[in-house]
Design a protein around this motif. Structure first.
Motif, PDB file in Angstrom:
ATOM      1  N   SER A  66       0.822  -1.208   0.000  1.00 23.36           N
ATOM      2  CA  SER A  66       0.000   0.000   0.000  1.00 23.36           C
ATOM      3  C   SER A  66       0.857   1.260   0.000  1.00 23.36           C
ATOM      4  O   SER A  66       0.557   2.239  -0.700  1.00 23.36           O
ATOM      5  N   SER A  69       2.364   1.675  -3.383  1.00 20.40           N
ATOM      6  CA  SER A  69       1.339   2.146  -4.325  1.00 20.40           C
ATOM      7  C   SER A  69       1.131   3.648  -4.189  1.00 20.40           C
ATOM      8  O   SER A  69       0.995   4.360  -5.196  1.00 20.40           O
ATOM      9  N   SER A 344      -4.891   4.310  -2.826  1.00 24.37           N
ATOM     10  CA  SER A 344      -3.625   3.876  -2.218  1.00 24.37           C
ATOM     11  C   SER A 344      -3.507   4.393  -0.794  1.00 24.37           C
ATOM     12  O   SER A 344      -3.076   3.661   0.111  1.00 24.37           O
TER      13      SER A 344
END
Length: 413
Positions: A66, A69, A344
């Motif tokens: 995450s 991202s 994200s």
């Protein structure tokens, strides 16, 4: 343990470090430089401690994915919009305290509990002491906290006594930081220290939240109380009740003495206008690339987009910066970094919550409480103003994932 004491000392220091900088009477530019230098120092120190105790139970594959991202999303926006500086500031502000939680997760849980109990209690006592002269309206103290030499600086601190609205600033740069730190403090005392709702520290916390005039923080406390009593149903009731209650309160305050047309006009010229008018127009006019990767955080670019909308709330016209937009946090996040960056960012906290919940149901309750608080805090707060709120979140996540004693002894014994 020296490393653990250093980490919690950082948590305490960041509650009054801006006061130390103000005492030095810096110019606005030097003030900003010193502020970022301190934040960067916190990151370096906690990162070094984390590396010396690697691996961390907190930095699981989902959270790392995450974070990567989000970095990719913000970098893509920077490339497309040719603006690395302001977008990189967002990344730093978002991730600067993650190493604190990741490092705390490597220690014995009982040690982390004791250290955070002392640190949070110290911060709470500092804040209570700082609030006393403000409640008593001792102007010399307020002027000391809000020095005139910073006037006009586009930072996170209020600067003029005549603009001070009675909200408690204490040693924090914004009353919202105080309010949501106190919510985190209540979470910690209830979940970790098993304090009663009638204990002095929790009653004082609720009173100080009231003085900050942060009704969102009060709704967060009510939501957590109902969740601890009735689970998910209680949390849902609190969310619905908070939304309807705040709407009813605003309606009563404004319509009582105003006509309906005047109330609508007030809404149009406030931050509500951003939600009801500016954002729908932005969505309808945005290009595919703007929906995907956003428009970035360059002030000139944001202004050009906002002022090209068919309706511009008066609050934008009166403001010298984009703070009104950033106060509607998730709207700003979507506009800045598009749907990819927005998802994200949200996934960072969702993955953190899910990881804790799968490992320990009781700790999962703490994770839900903390994530719920942070979701509200960021909704009502400016994008770069989480400060002690963000640090408290990652510290409590580190506590929830701290290693059991036998694992700690096996690795470091």
């Amino acid at each position: 343990m020296l490393s653990l004491r250093i980490i919690v000392s950082i948590l305490v220091l960041m509650t009054f470090d801006e006061i130390l900088i103000k005492i030095l009477d810096f110019s606005p530019d030097r003030f900003n430089t010193a502020r970022y230098a301190l934040d960067f120092g916190y990151v370096i120190i906690s990162s070094l401690i984390l590396l010396s105790r690697w691996p961390s139970p907190m930095l699981n594959s989902g959270l790392i994915f995450s974070i990567m991202s989000l970095i990719i999303a913000v970098t893509a926006t920077s490339i497309v919009r040719d603006d690395f500086r302001s977008n990189t500031d967002f990344l730093f502000a978002t991730l600067r305290y993650v190493p604190i939680g990741a490092a705390l997760a490597t220690f014995n849980r009982s040690d982390v509990h004791d250290a955070l109990r002392k640190a949070f209690s110290c911060i709470f006592i500092i804040q209570v002491i700082a609030c006393i002269p403000q409640i008593l309206q001792i102007e010399a103290f307020v002027q000391f906290l809000l020095p005139q030499q910073i006037e006009g600086l586009d930072t996170r601190i209020a600067t003029n006594l005549d603009k001070w609205d009675g909200a408690i600033f204490g040693t924090f740069s914004e009353n919202i930081s105080l309010a949501f730190f106190l919510v985190f403090y209540i979470v910690f005392r209830k979940l970790e220290c098993k304090s009663s709702w009638l204990s002095l520290d929790i009653i004082l916390s609720c009173v100080l939240i009231y003085f900050t005039q942060s009704f969102a923080a009060l709704f967060a406390v009510a939501g957590l109380a109902l969740y601890w009593r009735s689970g998910w149903l209680g949390l849902l009731i609190a969310a619905v009740g908070g939304a309807l209650g705040s709407t009813a309160l605003v309606t009563f305050v404004y319509i009582n003495g105003f006509s309906l047309e005047e109330y609508i006009r007030i809404s149009e010229t406030s931050r509500v206008g951003i939600l009801l008018y500016t954002f729908p127009y932005y969505i309808s006019d945005a290009s595919f690339s703007e929906i995907l990767v956003g428009i970035g955080r360059n002030v000139d670019m944001v202004r050009s987009v906002v002022f090209s909308a068919r309706y511009v709330p008066e609050i934008f016209i009166l403001s010298k910066n984009m703070a009104p937009l950033e106060d509607v946090y998730y709207i700003a996040l979507f506009m800045y970094f598009g749907i990819f960056g927005f998802m994200s960012y949200v996934s960072i906290y969702l993955s953190c919550f899910m990881h804790i919940f799968r490992k320990d149901k009781e700790a999962g309750g703490a994770a839900l409480a903390m994530t719920f608080v942070l979701a509200i805090a960021t909704f009502v707060n400016q994008i770069l103003s989480v400060q002690i709120v963000s640090a408290s979140y990652w510290a409590l996540v580190g506590l929830a994932l701290a290693r059991p004693a036998f694992m700690h002894e096996k690795q470091h014994g």
